[in-house]
Write a protein that holds these residues in place. Structure first.
Motif, PDB file in Angstrom:
ATOM      1  N   GLY A 291       0.805  -1.209   0.000  1.00  0.00           N
ATOM      2  CA  GLY A 291       0.000   0.000   0.000  1.00  0.00           C
ATOM      3  C   GLY A 291       0.834   1.253   0.000  1.00  0.00           C
ATOM      4  O   GLY A 291       2.053   1.243   0.064  1.00  0.00           O
ATOM      5  N   GLY A 292       0.201   2.390   0.001  1.00  0.00           N
ATOM      6  CA  GLY A 292       0.903   3.661  -0.186  1.00  0.00           C
ATOM      7  C   GLY A 292       1.044   4.435   1.091  1.00  0.00           C
ATOM      8  O   GLY A 292       0.767   5.633   1.129  1.00  0.00           O
ATOM      9  N   GLY A 293       1.433   3.823   2.173  1.00  0.00           N
ATOM     10  CA  GLY A 293       1.621   4.518   3.428  1.00  0.00           C
ATOM     11  C   GLY A 293       2.742   5.536   3.366  1.00  0.00           C
ATOM     12  O   GLY A 293       3.648   5.446   2.549  1.00  0.00           O
ATOM     13  N   ALA A 294       2.706   6.547   4.222  1.00  0.00           N
ATOM     14  CA  ALA A 294       3.731   7.588   4.229  1.00  0.00           C
ATOM     15  C   ALA A 294       4.983   7.078   4.908  1.00  0.00           C
ATOM     16  O   ALA A 294       4.932   6.230   5.788  1.00  0.00           O
ATOM     17  N   ALA A 295       6.111   7.648   4.503  1.00  0.00           N
ATOM     18  CA  ALA A 295       7.385   7.269   5.090  1.00  0.00           C
ATOM     19  C   ALA A 295       7.456   7.728   6.532  1.00  0.00           C
ATOM     20  O   ALA A 295       7.046   8.825   6.875  1.00  0.00           O
ATOM     21  N   ALA A 296       7.945   6.890   7.400  1.00  0.00           N
ATOM     22  CA  ALA A 296       8.095   7.226   8.815  1.00  0.00           C
ATOM     23  C   ALA A 296       9.525   7.656   9.076  1.00  0.00           C
ATOM     24  O   ALA A 296      10.435   7.322   8.336  1.00  0.00           O
ATOM     25  N   GLU A 297       9.711   8.406  10.130  1.00  0.00           N
ATOM     26  CA  GLU A 297      11.054   8.770  10.542  1.00  0.00           C
ATOM     27  C   GLU A 297      11.680   7.586  11.266  1.00  0.00           C
ATOM     28  O   GLU A 297      10.999   6.754  11.860  1.00  0.00           O
ATOM     29  N   GLY A 298      12.991   7.539  11.237  1.00  0.00           N
ATOM     30  CA  GLY A 298      13.659   6.462  11.946  1.00  0.00           C
ATOM     31  C   GLY A 298      15.116   6.361  11.544  1.00  0.00           C
ATOM     32  O   GLY A 298      15.564   6.989  10.578  1.00  0.00           O
ATOM     33  N   THR A 299      15.861   5.562  12.291  1.00  0.00           N
ATOM     34  CA  THR A 299      17.282   5.368  12.051  1.00  0.00           C
ATOM     35  C   THR A 299      17.584   3.878  11.981  1.00  0.00           C
ATOM     36  O   THR A 299      17.080   3.093  12.797  1.00  0.00           O
ATOM     37  N   LEU A 300      18.380   3.498  11.002  1.00  0.00           N
ATOM     38  CA  LEU A 300      18.831   2.125  10.853  1.00  0.00           C
ATOM     39  C   LEU A 300      20.343   2.068  10.967  1.00  0.00           C
ATOM     40  O   LEU A 300      21.049   2.945  10.451  1.00  0.00           O
ATOM     41  N   ASP A 301      20.842   1.041  11.609  1.00  0.00           N
ATOM     42  CA  ASP A 301      22.274   0.761  11.648  1.00  0.00           C
ATOM     43  C   ASP A 301      22.555  -0.419  10.726  1.00  0.00           C
ATOM     44  O   ASP A 301      21.921  -1.478  10.846  1.00  0.00           O
TER      45      ASP A 301
ATOM     46  N   ALA B  53      14.871  10.008  -0.608  1.00  0.00           N
ATOM     47  CA  ALA B  53      13.500   9.630  -0.950  1.00  0.00           C
ATOM     48  C   ALA B  53      12.609   9.516   0.277  1.00  0.00           C
ATOM     49  O   ALA B  53      11.376   9.459   0.138  1.00  0.00           O
ATOM     50  N   ASN B  54      13.203   9.500   1.462  1.00  0.00           N
ATOM     51  CA  ASN B  54      12.449   9.288   2.702  1.00  0.00           C
ATOM     52  C   ASN B  54      12.919  10.285   3.748  1.00  0.00           C
ATOM     53  O   ASN B  54      13.795   9.995   4.566  1.00  0.00           O
ATOM     54  N   GLU B  55      12.316  11.460   3.721  1.00  0.00           N
ATOM     55  CA  GLU B  55      12.716  12.524   4.644  1.00  0.00           C
ATOM     56  C   GLU B  55      12.533  12.070   6.084  1.00  0.00           C
ATOM     57  O   GLU B  55      11.520  11.460   6.437  1.00  0.00           O
ATOM     58  N   GLY B  56      13.539  12.328   6.915  1.00  0.00           N
ATOM     59  CA  GLY B  56      13.482  11.956   8.313  1.00  0.00           C
ATOM     60  C   GLY B  56      14.075  10.593   8.608  1.00  0.00           C
ATOM     61  O   GLY B  56      14.109  10.168   9.762  1.00  0.00           O
ATOM     62  N   VAL B  57      14.554   9.899   7.556  1.00  0.00           N
ATOM     63  CA  VAL B  57      15.163   8.585   7.732  1.00  0.00           C
ATOM     64  C   VAL B  57      16.675   8.706   7.641  1.00  0.00           C
ATOM     65  O   VAL B  57      17.209   9.408   6.781  1.00  0.00           O
ATOM     66  N   THR B  58      17.380   7.998   8.515  1.00  0.00           N
ATOM     67  CA  THR B  58      18.848   7.975   8.513  1.00  0.00           C
ATOM     68  C   THR B  58      19.312   6.520   8.530  1.00  0.00           C
ATOM     69  O   THR B  58      18.772   5.705   9.279  1.00  0.00           O
ATOM     70  N   VAL B  59      20.303   6.219   7.704  1.00  0.00           N
ATOM     71  CA  VAL B  59      20.930   4.899   7.711  1.00  0.00           C
ATOM     72  C   VAL B  59      22.402   5.093   8.022  1.00  0.00           C
ATOM     73  O   VAL B  59      23.129   5.745   7.266  1.00  0.00           O
ATOM     74  N   ASN B  60      22.844   4.558   9.152  1.00  0.00           N
ATOM     75  CA  ASN B  60      24.245   4.655   9.561  1.00  0.00           C
ATOM     76  C   ASN B  60      25.006   3.438   9.039  1.00  0.00           C
ATOM     77  O   ASN B  60      24.679   2.300   9.396  1.00  0.00           O
ATOM     78  N   LEU B  61      26.006   3.682   8.204  1.00  0.00           N
ATOM     79  CA  LEU B  61      26.808   2.593   7.641  1.00  0.00           C
ATOM     80  C   LEU B  61      28.028   2.359   8.511  1.00  0.00           C
ATOM     81  O   LEU B  61      28.828   3.271   8.750  1.00  0.00           O
ATOM     82  N   ASN B  62      28.182   1.127   8.990  1.00  0.00           N
ATOM     83  CA  ASN B  62      29.340   0.739   9.781  1.00  0.00           C
ATOM     84  C   ASN B  62      30.161  -0.258   8.980  1.00  0.00           C
ATOM     85  O   ASN B  62      29.763  -1.419   8.832  1.00  0.00           O
ATOM     86  N   ALA B  63      31.282   0.173   8.422  1.00  0.00           N
ATOM     87  CA  ALA B  63      32.138  -0.694   7.604  1.00  0.00           C
ATOM     88  C   ALA B  63      33.248  -1.266   8.467  1.00  0.00           C
ATOM     89  O   ALA B  63      33.976  -0.525   9.132  1.00  0.00           O
TER      90      ALA B  63
END
Length: 434
Positions: free
Chosen positions: A35-45, A68-78
């Motif tokens: 479905g077409g739900g709105a993007a939620a804020e959040g952080t992913l590691d 594409a998803n305002e309020g979303v953060t993805v933290n990359l740990n290499a």
């Protein structure tokens, strides 16, 4: 994927520039409904290892996903590969794992089987699995449900020294349908053995360490299996397995591979080729950037040999979400996003890896380095059957790998015959899955 030590421990390969990934919109929070739900804020590691090119591809995809998803953060740990799973295992034990991590297909099953991964079945769009090749989708299943997404694959072809092959009067196959049979490959190896100095060898095979799963290619080519269809019992006690053991052991008995090319050797197959002590090496596409910058002389790629059928290893890596993530919908949305056509195409082209999407396999991709070799690896990857990759996704694969390492090493560097080796493998695999 079981990468070479050169790529795990050093920063090598072409660096893919970040790109604008079009056609990938914000995510839905409606689970499997699409479905077409709105993007939620959040952080992913997100924890991974990778070459410079792979990490650049991940960063580009993350930038596009965040845009594409305002309020979303993805933290990359290499992290370095040799620390990757020690860290992940410790974090899982301490209940502090990342939301997402990268895992080889041959390791995927052990995590899924212990309940440590998120069952994505209710979190992905309807028909999500249809975007992938059947063998790729089979590699991320556990008890009938997806516990990861097949991000990319890699497979083995033969890189060869053009001048050395010409000097021996050997013509290489130009298509997978023209691939050498085992008998023809044995003749090629014998001819090279005669033409090369005593301190050089015809080829090296990339089955060191956990790469022992690549030995299974010979078993599959002989039309054998190592597990039953339901993955519950050993199926390796067969004429096909005895034939595969006997043929691969002959590599050592005939002096076709260096003595250091055994399973437990600390010398990787690619090291012998870069040192130019072998004119052929069985290698993954990920080695192409390194070969282009390192190998002295003209080189190219051709197809591995075949027996009853062509086969190959299903290398590469899946992306998984941990069952402990507090953001399951957001994690699933990211996994959906990075397996869209544009992000996958850019990642694979920049890192010299193979896509798992059926449409990208059909239309083809061009590697950023030596693009003419893309076809060789894509065609070879197409010889993997779903029942091949599905066996490697067994939750008992880690224990099975240990059995293969021990028993094949005893055959390759010892005096044990094929019958005894297959019996020992059958007992070990039966114990691993029992």
């Amino acid at each position: 994927m079981s990468l070479s030590r050169r790529h795990f421990l050093t920063a090598m390969g072409a660096v893919a520039a970040p790109v604008a990934l079009s056609g990938c919109g914000g995510f839905s929070t409606q689970g499997g409904s699409g479905g077409g739900g709105a993007a939620a804020e959040g952080t992913l590691d997100f924890t991974t290892w990778g070459t410079d090119a792979e990490l650049a591809g991940f960063r580009a995809a993350i930038t596009a996903f965040e845009a594409a998803n305002e309020g979303v953060t993805v933290n990359l740990n290499a992290v370095p590969y040799d620390q990757m799973f020690t860290n992940i295992d410790a974090q899982l034990q301490a209940n502090t794992p990342p939301d997402i991590f990268r895992v080889p297909y041959y390791t995927f099953g052990s995590y899924a089987g212990r309940g440590q991964l998120l069952d994505l079945g209710s979190h992905l769009p309807d028909g999500f699995g249809d975007r992938f090749t059947p063998q790729a989708w089979a590699a991320v299943q556990s008890e009938g449900s997806p516990f990861g997404v097949p991000h990319h694959t890699d497979t083995t072809a033969i890189l060869y020294d053009v001048a050395a092959m010409a000097d021996a009067g050997i013509e290489v196959p130009q298509s997978i349908d023209e691939a050498w049979t085992w008998e023809e490959f044995a003749d090629v190896a014998a001819r090279l053995r005669e033409s090369l100095p005593q301190d050089q060898y015809p080829f090296a095979y990339n089955w060191q360490g956990n790469g022992v799963t690549r030995w299974l290619t010979w078993l599959f080519e002989a039309d054998g299996r190592f597990l039953t269809e339901d993955l519950s019992a050993s199926a390796i006690d067969s004429d096909a397995a005895r034939k595969a053991v006997e043929f691969t052991t002959s590599f050592f008995r005939e002096g076709w591979v260096p003595p250091t090319n055994s399973i437990r050797s600390s010398t990787y197959a690619a090291d012998s080729w870069f040192a130019q002590t072998v004119p052929m090496v069985f290698a993954g596409a990920f080695l192409i950037p390194d070969a282009e910058s390192t190998f002295e002389g003209e080189w190219a790629a051709t197809y591995p040999p075949r027996d009853v059928r062509s086969a190959s290893d299903f290398g590469g890596n899946a992306l998984v979400a941990t069952s402990q993530t507090e953001q399951p919908e957001l994690a699933a949305a990211f996994l959906d996003f990075v397996t869209n056509a544009d992000p996958m195409r850019e990642f694979c082209a920049g890192a010299s890896l193979l896509p798992t999407r059926a449409d990208l396999v059909e239309e083809g991709i061009e590697f950023a380095v030596r693009p003419e070799l893309s076809t060789v690896f894509i065609e070879q990857a197409g010889s993997v059957l779903p029942e091949d990759s599905g066996q490697v996704a067994s939750p008992d694969m880690s224990a099975i790998i240990a059995v293969l390492q021990e028993e094949l090493e005893a055959s390759f560097v010892g005096e044990r015959d094929a019958d005894e080796t297959v019996r020992a493998m059958d007992e070990g695999i039966a114990s691993a899955v029992g």
